[in-house]
Design an enzyme around this catalytic site. Structure first.
Site, PDB file in Angstrom:
ATOM      1  N   CYS A 172       0.818  -1.156   0.082  1.00 12.48           N
ATOM      2  CA  CYS A 172      -0.111   0.165  -0.044  1.00 12.48           C
ATOM      3  C   CYS A 172       0.706   1.247  -0.044  1.00 12.48           C
ATOM      4  O   CYS A 172       0.494   2.302  -0.791  1.00 12.48           O
ATOM      5  CB  CYS A 172      -1.090   0.060   1.123  1.00 12.48           C
ATOM      6  SG  CYS A 172      -0.042  -0.353   2.764  1.00 12.48           S
ATOM      7  N   HIS A 215      -1.521   0.473   6.961  1.00 13.43           N
ATOM      8  CA  HIS A 215      -2.329   1.034   5.805  1.00 13.43           C
ATOM      9  C   HIS A 215      -2.022   2.485   5.429  1.00 13.43           C
ATOM     10  O   HIS A 215      -2.221   3.252   6.131  1.00 13.43           O
ATOM     11  CB  HIS A 215      -3.669   0.343   5.448  1.00 13.43           C
ATOM     12  CG  HIS A 215      -4.401   0.804   4.332  1.00 13.43           C
ATOM     13  ND1 HIS A 215      -3.951   0.061   3.147  1.00 13.43           N
ATOM     14  CD2 HIS A 215      -5.182   1.654   3.711  1.00 13.43           C
ATOM     15  CE1 HIS A 215      -4.402   0.583   2.032  1.00 13.43           C
ATOM     16  NE2 HIS A 215      -5.141   1.283   2.624  1.00 13.43           N
ATOM     17  N   ASN A 239      -7.560   5.364  -2.439  1.00 15.68           N
ATOM     18  CA  ASN A 239      -7.286   4.266  -1.716  1.00 15.68           C
ATOM     19  C   ASN A 239      -7.036   2.717  -2.255  1.00 15.68           C
ATOM     20  O   ASN A 239      -7.980   2.611  -3.052  1.00 15.68           O
ATOM     21  CB  ASN A 239      -8.277   3.808  -0.536  1.00 15.68           C
ATOM     22  CG  ASN A 239      -7.986   3.168   0.729  1.00 15.68           C
ATOM     23  OD1 ASN A 239      -7.125   2.150   0.480  1.00 15.68           O
ATOM     24  ND2 ASN A 239      -8.582   3.251   1.969  1.00 15.68           N
TER      25      ASN A 239
END
Length: 190
Positions: A19, A124, A139
């Site tokens: 991520c 994250h 995202n």
């Protein structure tokens, strides 16, 4: 039509725990960073930390403990630290300022006047950025970019803060991207 403008937005989807890479690439709107480049930044940071620790003497207990610990800047799953992200952005002349810091809050800046945010919670990372005249949640866990209305932006960020996220304002000029140019002219309809 308006759909085409949404398609112009670069959006890397989640792969493993990469991520941090997706967050950076979605921010910069292109394939700017690979896991290899981020790993090398992490190794460089580890090395600098090791050298700082070694100044206290390589025989010290602290130093031995430090060497036995896994890297604080990355792990096998593909997680990268805030220092790695920050150093990666420095390459582009960009810096991070903690949005939820008291110093920043005192400036009373409306988030709408910023250009982008990087959000982090535990492991994250994700990007929220303005393209054209609209805000998008980029995202990597989403199936695609999500439009955030101007009125909802402050609320969205406040909600993330309540969930325990650290939010950073990205300062500096982001590289030019197609989506930004296109969305100056067309508004995305949700």
């Amino acid at each position: 039509g308006p759909l085409g403008s949404m398609e112009s937005i670069f959006h890397e989807k989640q792969e493993g725990s990469l991520c941090a890479q997706h967050c950076l690439n979605n921010l910069l709107q292109g394939e700017y960073f690979s896991p290899v480049e981020l790993s090398s930044i992490a190794h460089q940071l580890d090395e600098e930390e090791r050298m700082r620790m070694a100044e206290g003497g390589v025989t010290s207990e602290d130093y031995r403990t430090f060497l036995q610990q896994p890297s604080g800047n990355m792990d096998d799953s593909g997680f990268f630290s805030i220092q790695v992200i920050s150093n990666a952005l420095k390459v582009w002349g960009l810096e991070l300022i903690l949005f939820n810091s008291p110093e920043y809050q005192r400036l009373r800046i409306d988030p709408i006047n910023e250009r982008s945010f990087i959000c982090n919670y535990k492991e994250h990372w994700f990007t929220v950025r303005k393209l054209g005249k609209q805000w998008f949640n980029l995202n990597s866990l989403l199936t695609g970019p999500e439009l955030i209305s101007d009125t909802y932006l402050a609320l969205f960020l406040a909600q993330l803060q309540q969930e325990g996220y650290s939010i950073f304002v990205v300062k500096g000029d982001l590289p030019d991207c197609e989506a930004d140019q296109l969305l100056q002219m067309i508004r995305v309809q949700q």
